[in-house]
Design a protein around this motif. Structure first.
Motif, PDB file in Angstrom:
ATOM      1  N   TYR A 156       0.796  -1.224   0.000  1.00  0.00           N
ATOM      2  CA  TYR A 156       0.000   0.000   0.000  1.00  0.00           C
ATOM      3  C   TYR A 156       0.830   1.277   0.000  1.00  0.00           C
ATOM      4  O   TYR A 156       0.309   2.344  -0.297  1.00  0.00           O
ATOM      5  CB  TYR A 156      -0.873   0.054   1.254  1.00  0.00           C
ATOM      6  CG  TYR A 156      -2.116  -0.778   1.261  1.00  0.00           C
ATOM      7  CD1 TYR A 156      -3.053  -0.693   0.240  1.00  0.00           C
ATOM      8  CD2 TYR A 156      -2.388  -1.621   2.330  1.00  0.00           C
ATOM      9  CE1 TYR A 156      -4.219  -1.430   0.278  1.00  0.00           C
ATOM     10  CE2 TYR A 156      -3.556  -2.361   2.375  1.00  0.00           C
ATOM     11  CZ  TYR A 156      -4.470  -2.269   1.352  1.00  0.00           C
ATOM     12  OH  TYR A 156      -5.623  -3.003   1.402  1.00  0.00           O
ATOM     13  N   GLY A 157       2.105   1.207   0.426  1.00  0.00           N
ATOM     14  CA  GLY A 157       2.802   2.449   0.705  1.00  0.00           C
ATOM     15  C   GLY A 157       2.129   3.139   1.887  1.00  0.00           C
ATOM     16  O   GLY A 157       1.494   2.497   2.728  1.00  0.00           O
ATOM     17  N   PRO A 158       2.205   4.474   1.989  1.00  0.00           N
ATOM     18  CA  PRO A 158       1.544   5.184   3.082  1.00  0.00           C
ATOM     19  C   PRO A 158       0.028   4.926   3.072  1.00  0.00           C
ATOM     20  O   PRO A 158      -0.626   5.003   2.030  1.00  0.00           O
ATOM     21  CB  PRO A 158       1.866   6.649   2.795  1.00  0.00           C
ATOM     22  CG  PRO A 158       3.175   6.590   2.062  1.00  0.00           C
ATOM     23  CD  PRO A 158       3.063   5.369   1.188  1.00  0.00           C
ATOM     24  N   THR A 159      -0.501   4.643   4.255  1.00  0.00           N
ATOM     25  CA  THR A 159      -1.880   4.167   4.401  1.00  0.00           C
ATOM     26  C   THR A 159      -2.509   4.794   5.634  1.00  0.00           C
ATOM     27  O   THR A 159      -1.866   4.902   6.679  1.00  0.00           O
ATOM     28  CB  THR A 159      -1.894   2.633   4.576  1.00  0.00           C
ATOM     29  OG1 THR A 159      -1.150   2.034   3.525  1.00  0.00           O
ATOM     30  CG2 THR A 159      -3.314   2.089   4.579  1.00  0.00           C
ATOM     31  N   ILE A 160      -3.765   5.175   5.513  1.00  0.00           N
ATOM     32  CA  ILE A 160      -4.533   5.685   6.656  1.00  0.00           C
ATOM     33  C   ILE A 160      -5.828   4.881   6.760  1.00  0.00           C
ATOM     34  O   ILE A 160      -6.513   4.646   5.757  1.00  0.00           O
ATOM     35  CB  ILE A 160      -4.859   7.184   6.505  1.00  0.00           C
ATOM     36  CG1 ILE A 160      -3.578   8.018   6.426  1.00  0.00           C
ATOM     37  CG2 ILE A 160      -5.733   7.668   7.667  1.00  0.00           C
ATOM     38  CD1 ILE A 160      -3.817   9.486   6.113  1.00  0.00           C
ATOM     39  N   LEU A 175     -10.434   2.598   4.449  1.00  0.00           N
ATOM     40  CA  LEU A 175      -8.989   2.538   4.251  1.00  0.00           C
ATOM     41  C   LEU A 175      -8.607   3.344   3.016  1.00  0.00           C
ATOM     42  O   LEU A 175      -9.275   3.248   1.968  1.00  0.00           O
ATOM     43  CB  LEU A 175      -8.535   1.084   4.111  1.00  0.00           C
ATOM     44  CG  LEU A 175      -7.030   0.850   3.919  1.00  0.00           C
ATOM     45  CD1 LEU A 175      -6.623  -0.481   4.572  1.00  0.00           C
ATOM     46  CD2 LEU A 175      -6.614   0.839   2.446  1.00  0.00           C
ATOM     47  N   TYR A 176      -7.516   4.093   3.129  1.00  0.00           N
ATOM     48  CA  TYR A 176      -6.998   4.934   2.058  1.00  0.00           C
ATOM     49  C   TYR A 176      -5.540   4.523   1.835  1.00  0.00           C
ATOM     50  O   TYR A 176      -4.685   4.782   2.695  1.00  0.00           O
ATOM     51  CB  TYR A 176      -7.096   6.413   2.440  1.00  0.00           C
ATOM     52  CG  TYR A 176      -8.492   6.811   2.848  1.00  0.00           C
ATOM     53  CD1 TYR A 176      -9.342   7.476   1.979  1.00  0.00           C
ATOM     54  CD2 TYR A 176      -8.982   6.479   4.115  1.00  0.00           C
ATOM     55  CE1 TYR A 176     -10.643   7.817   2.350  1.00  0.00           C
ATOM     56  CE2 TYR A 176     -10.277   6.806   4.495  1.00  0.00           C
ATOM     57  CZ  TYR A 176     -11.104   7.468   3.609  1.00  0.00           C
ATOM     58  OH  TYR A 176     -12.381   7.791   3.977  1.00  0.00           O
ATOM     59  N   GLY A 177      -5.257   3.882   0.712  1.00  0.00           N
ATOM     60  CA  GLY A 177      -3.930   3.368   0.459  1.00  0.00           C
ATOM     61  C   GLY A 177      -3.273   3.970  -0.767  1.00  0.00           C
ATOM     62  O   GLY A 177      -3.945   4.549  -1.631  1.00  0.00           O
ATOM     63  N   HIS A 178      -1.935   3.843  -0.859  1.00  0.00           N
ATOM     64  CA  HIS A 178      -1.097   4.363  -1.950  1.00  0.00           C
ATOM     65  C   HIS A 178      -0.995   5.878  -1.900  1.00  0.00           C
ATOM     66  O   HIS A 178      -1.071   6.566  -2.919  1.00  0.00           O
ATOM     67  CB  HIS A 178      -1.614   3.891  -3.315  1.00  0.00           C
ATOM     68  CG  HIS A 178      -1.838   2.414  -3.394  1.00  0.00           C
ATOM     69  ND1 HIS A 178      -0.815   1.507  -3.234  1.00  0.00           N
ATOM     70  CD2 HIS A 178      -2.958   1.680  -3.595  1.00  0.00           C
ATOM     71  CE1 HIS A 178      -1.298   0.275  -3.352  1.00  0.00           C
ATOM     72  NE2 HIS A 178      -2.594   0.362  -3.558  1.00  0.00           N
TER      73      HIS A 178
END
Length: 266
Positions: A156-160, A175-178
């Motif tokens: 995902y790289g940086p993920t929240i 979820l918010y990825g990439h």
């Protein structure tokens, strides 16, 4: 931020319960029914996660279940594939590209996606393709549950992960990825974001896991004890269970196009 052993163990037990219910022909996760009813009742009230109105803007819906002009992940060159994709979108006057929910993707056949011989190849989220740096907005009020830089190749790289508690008895996560690395600056667990407020921005390759710039957006009913990371794809043999845990994110995005692959993944 890391998951505790106890949280993960409890999550595994719940997953086994869902799998067991499905094996008996029961609803894998009846606990999700009130959430789905709440989302359906409030479908018209979610804000767009992009500055473009996803209900009305023009899009290209891509098929990553087979080889095509645009190849996602794997051994492809993300710079070249980004140029090809964005040229296609410009030619069609489509500001947004879309990757489908439930799609059985060829890019998820590498060893990191395989456990027990079967790849986690069926997509649990929806991808929105735009340029790196594109802002992402909250579709509804929420607080930061967890975040991480999942910096392995094709991760995902940086993920929240955001937690939502819109009314008593209703709790779920998005979820918010990439994302960009800058998206994690100033973030802390419990930080509140209002509907329509900017949360983060699209990352670029290689920071985003070395993908074409896009947002992976996913709806989650049970985090299974995980923090800052989550399964983005499921084993096809377990799809019905995972579809209950991670319902179609288009319930929130509200795109009128068909952004869900068929059962066969085509």
């Amino acid at each position: 931020m890391t998951e505790t052993t106890d949280d993960l163990a409890q999550g595994e037990k719940r997953l086994e319960t869902y799998l067991g219910r499905h094996a008996r022909g029961e609803d894998p996760m009846p606990e999700a029914a009130p959430l789905l009813q709440w989302i359906d009742a409030h479908a018209g009230g979610f804000a767009s996660v992009l500055s473009h109105d996803l209900k009305t803007c023009r899009k290209i819906v891509y098929d990553f279940s087979r080889d095509g002009d645009v190849v996602l992940g794997g051994t492809s060159d993300p710079a070249r594939q980004t140029d090809i994709m964005f040229a296609q979108m410009a030619q069609e006057d489509a500001p947004v590209g879309v990757g489908r929910y439930r799609e059985d993707r060829i890019c998820y056949q590498s060893p990191q996606f395989k456990t027990g011989g079967e790849a986690r190849s069926q997509h649990l989220g929806i991808d929105l393709f735009l340029a790196a740096g594109t802002p992402v907005y909250m579709p509804l009020d929420g607080v930061v549950h967890s975040f991480a830089d999942n910096n392995l190749p094709l991760d995902y790289g940086p993920t929240i992960i955001m937690e939502h508690n819109p009314e008593p008895g209703i709790r779920f996560w998005t979820l918010y990825g990439h994302l960009s690395r800058e998206s994690l600056e100033g973030i802390h667990v419990g930080k509140a974001f209002a509907k329509g407020e900017e949360l983060c921005r699209f990352g670029d390759y290689p920071v985003n896991g070395d993908w074409i710039p896009h947002l992976h957006f996913q709806l989650i009913c049970d985090l299974l004890g995980k923090q800052g990371d989550y399964y983005g794809a499921a084993k096809p043999s377990q799809w019905d269970v995972w579809a209950a845990i991670c319902p179609n994110a288009n319930l929130i995005l509200q795109m009128p196009e068909n952004v869900t692959a068929s059962r066969a993944g085509q």
